[in-house]
Write a protein that holds these residues in place. Structure first.
Motif, PDB file in Angstrom:
ATOM      1  N   VAL A 213      51.914 -21.656 -78.268  1.00 37.71           N
ATOM      2  CA  VAL A 213      51.657 -20.221 -78.393  1.00 37.71           C
ATOM      3  C   VAL A 213      50.153 -20.009 -78.548  1.00 37.71           C
ATOM      4  N   LEU A 214      49.619 -19.103 -77.737  1.00 38.94           N
ATOM      5  CA  LEU A 214      48.180 -18.821 -77.775  1.00 38.94           C
ATOM      6  C   LEU A 214      47.919 -17.530 -78.543  1.00 38.94           C
ATOM      7  N   VAL A 215      47.078 -17.640 -79.564  1.00 34.72           N
ATOM      8  CA  VAL A 215      46.661 -16.466 -80.328  1.00 34.72           C
ATOM      9  C   VAL A 215      45.142 -16.357 -80.271  1.00 34.72           C
ATOM     10  N   GLY A 216      44.633 -15.167 -80.515  1.00 41.64           N
ATOM     11  CA  GLY A 216      43.201 -14.987 -80.631  1.00 41.64           C
ATOM     12  C   GLY A 216      42.754 -15.145 -82.075  1.00 41.64           C
ATOM     13  N   ASP A 217      41.471 -15.390 -82.284  1.00 44.70           N
ATOM     14  CA  ASP A 217      41.012 -15.571 -83.671  1.00 44.70           C
ATOM     15  C   ASP A 217      41.174 -14.279 -84.475  1.00 44.70           C
ATOM     16  N   ALA A 218      40.870 -13.139 -83.882  1.00 45.60           N
ATOM     17  CA  ALA A 218      41.020 -11.880 -84.610  1.00 45.60           C
ATOM     18  C   ALA A 218      42.494 -11.543 -84.814  1.00 45.60           C
ATOM     19  N   GLU A 219      43.331 -12.016 -83.921  1.00 44.27           N
ATOM     20  CA  GLU A 219      44.762 -11.780 -84.083  1.00 44.27           C
ATOM     21  C   GLU A 219      45.277 -12.403 -85.380  1.00 44.27           C
ATOM     22  N   LEU A 220      44.618 -13.479 -85.809  1.00 44.83           N
ATOM     23  CA  LEU A 220      45.057 -14.133 -87.050  1.00 44.83           C
ATOM     24  C   LEU A 220      44.897 -13.222 -88.269  1.00 44.83           C
TER      25      LEU A 220
ATOM     26  N   GLY B 123      48.992 -10.275 -90.913  1.00 42.79           N
ATOM     27  CA  GLY B 123      49.697 -11.040 -91.937  1.00 42.79           C
ATOM     28  C   GLY B 123      50.936 -11.742 -91.446  1.00 42.79           C
ATOM     29  N   SER B 124      51.567 -11.199 -90.403  1.00 44.89           N
ATOM     30  CA  SER B 124      52.778 -11.841 -89.894  1.00 44.89           C
ATOM     31  C   SER B 124      52.502 -13.275 -89.462  1.00 44.89           C
ATOM     32  N   ASN B 125      51.287 -13.538 -88.945  1.00 43.12           N
ATOM     33  CA  ASN B 125      50.941 -14.913 -88.562  1.00 43.12           C
ATOM     34  C   ASN B 125      50.970 -15.844 -89.762  1.00 43.12           C
ATOM     35  N   HIS B 126      50.539 -15.330 -90.884  1.00 44.47           N
ATOM     36  CA  HIS B 126      50.440 -16.200 -92.059  1.00 44.47           C
ATOM     37  C   HIS B 126      51.800 -16.507 -92.648  1.00 44.47           C
ATOM     38  N   GLU B 127      52.738 -15.569 -92.518  1.00 43.67           N
ATOM     39  CA  GLU B 127      54.115 -15.912 -92.866  1.00 43.67           C
ATOM     40  C   GLU B 127      54.586 -17.086 -92.001  1.00 43.67           C
ATOM     41  N   ALA B 128      54.256 -17.026 -90.725  1.00 46.25           N
ATOM     42  CA  ALA B 128      54.704 -18.063 -89.792  1.00 46.25           C
ATOM     43  C   ALA B 128      53.985 -19.388 -90.030  1.00 46.25           C
TER      44      ALA B 128
END
Lengths: 227, 295
Positions: free
Chosen positions: A136-143, A146-151
């Motif tokens: 899965v490709l994410v951008g740095d700002a996308e991080l 908060g949902s990313n941090h749950e994952a």
């Protein structure tokens, strides 16, 4: 069609989408190219094979690079690239999985792809596709979402080894990640590497580095040049 | 209802390895045995509701049938964008099962109240909504939800009728016949509606499947009761008004909506207390019915 790296990059540049973001549309090109050219086990002739590797473009903004690679690898005709986001086009400024062959998730709202990938990685494991990987490709700002941090926390805690995150880092986040992005994953038990965004061999090595008991992240950084 | 759901879900997981349940701590104790037997199919993501719904969406992308379960406001309101984007927008669907309903944990107050949930599902295409009125109605509704490729929201409550009602095909079931109005009672409010209508000349019909509403059945009943309709719903008042209006748009008709008020009461007590405060006890419903019918 099958195309070279240079031909495919030209396809990405010729697309008309993303006039608001002239840089955004191609900065993810190299990691996506390396994945589809050398890493992912996906056959464009059998895009629904349940055992195929999955690539989730979470950062749906600026999909020109992604579309170009899919066209170059034969998922759809390259001519589709010439009228992106027109009323009759299947290719929008955000990809739609129900419209575009080879697109695994509909994205555009940030912070959904990685949590979805966690679910798919769990599902593939539960249904016996133990060799199938989810990138899965994410951008740095996308991080920032908060949902990313749950994952990230959960996938690290349960050792979700068939999950691989690629962070395309062009330092676009305003607040940023003091101490580096990789450390956020490592503290949650991930295998991590930070490599140059356009360094194909380093990207390939990181994408194929064994991580049998934990998920892995490759931070592909625009601030690091090729070796 | 929660116990009936957990027991049936455990049976489904046992029988079909393509079904998974996703939890966010809530009710995890009811799934301990199922988790021990099928660790890949019982997934507790901790107190992470966005992840709860997205993981369910990701499981659907892996062609499993996911059941995501937690307290209603966290499932539907906190994670609403995940419901919107991680199922339908992906071309997939799943089963969402909530507890808590509109005011079940009255002492917990507004943080744990979810009267808006069904109205929110009405903003998304394709979701069915099941509101059982009795624990015995839960297993067949769960089966319907799981054995389908459509999205389904199953809204469980501590409030319930004294006995089970309704057929399992989504149709309106006539419980009492009259001529002046058709009173449609949804889920656990049937007993109160029946008590309220005991001495009134009205039809009372029941459904535990408010979405899709049995509009053909409603048109038929309305035609026999002066095209006068009362919706009695255990969630936000007026939630079904648009659907009833559309259903009867070719005829002059009257509609009274009875449901949970939108105001934050800032009161504690019991669920029965809140039912009374919202005018959803038999006395409150009766007063609204008599006023509407001018009797």
């Amino acid at each position: 069609m099958t195309a070279t790296y240079e031909q495919t990059l030209e396809l990405a540049r010729r697309t008309v989408t993303d006039v608001r973001y002239p840089v955004v549309k191609t900065y993810t090109f190299d990691p996506i190219w390396v994945l589809y050219d050398r890493v992912l086990r996906i056959d464009p002739a059998h895009p629904d094979d349940p055992a195929r590797d999955r690539f989730y473009l979470s950062k749906g903004h600026g999909p020109s690079a992604f579309y170009a690679v899919l066209a170059a690898k034969g998922f759809f005709p390259a001519e589709w690239l010439d009228d992106i986001a027109s009323p009759h086009s299947r290719l929008g400024s955000h990809p739609d999985a129900t419209l575009v062959p080879g697109v695994e998730i509909s994205s555009g709202s940030l912070g959904h792809g990685l949590p979805l990938a966690v679910g798919t990685a769990l599902g593939l494991r539960a249904t016996g596709f133990t060799d199938t990987r989810v990138f899965v490709l994410v951008g740095d700002a996308e991080l920032d979402e908060g949902s990313n941090h749950e994952a990230i926390q959960y996938a690290g805690a349960v050792g979700l080894a068939n999950l691989h995150v690629v962070v395309a880092d062009n330092a676009s986040g305003t607040v940023g990640w003091p101490g580096g992005i990789a450390s956020r994953f490592e503290v949650n038990g991930w295998s991590a590497a930070t490599v140059g965004l356009t360094d194909h061999d380093a990207l390939y090595r990181s994408f194929t580095e064994p991580h049998p008991d934990r998920p892995r992240v490759t931070v592909a950084s625009a601030m690091l040049g090729p070796h | 209802m929660r116990e009936a759901f957990a027991a049936r879900a455990a049976e489904l997981i046992d029988a079909d390895h393509g079904i998974a349940i996703v939890l966010a701590e809530i009710s995890a104790d009811l799934f301990q045995d199922a988790a021990a037997a099928h660790p890949d199919q019982v997934i507790n993501v901790g107190i992470r509701e966005q992840l709860l719904v997205s993981v369910a969406g990701g499981l659907a992308l892996a062609e499993m049938r996911p059941i995501a379960h937690t307290y209603a406001p966290f499932l539907v309101e906190r994670a609403f964008e995940q419901i919107k984007l991680d199922f339908g927008h992906q071309g997939t669907s799943g089963v969402l099962v909530s507890v808590g309903a509109s005011y079940d944990w009255a002492e917990g107050s507004n943080t744990h109240f979810s009267p808006r949930d069904v109205a929110l599902f009405d903003t998304l295409p394709g979701w069915r909504v099941f509101v059982p009125g009795h624990a015995a109605e839960v297993p067949p509704l769960l089966d319907r939800a799981v054995r389908s490729d459509q999205g389904a929201y199953l809204r469980l409550s501590l409030r319930h009728n004294s006995t089970r009602h309704g057929r399992n095909d989504g149709s309106l079931t006539v419980v009492k016949e009259g001529t002046r109005a058709t009173v449609v009672a949804v889920g656990p409010l049937l007993d109160n509606a029946l008590a309220a209508a005991a001495d009134l000349d009205v039809t009372v019909a029941y459904t535990n499947t408010p979405r899709p509403l049995d509009t053909a059945g409603l048109r038929d009943l309305a035609a026999r009761t002066g095209n006068t309709v009362v919706m009695v719903e255990p969630y936000l008042e007026g939630t079904s008004a648009a659907i009833v209006s559309r259903t009867l748009s070719d005829r002059p008709h009257r509609l009274l909506s009875i449901g949970v008020g939108v105001e934050e009461l800032r009161r504690y007590g019991t669920a029965a207390d809140h039912e009374r405060l919202h005018g959803l006890d038999a006395e409150g419903i009766g007063a609204r019915l008599r006023g509407f019918l001018a009797v």
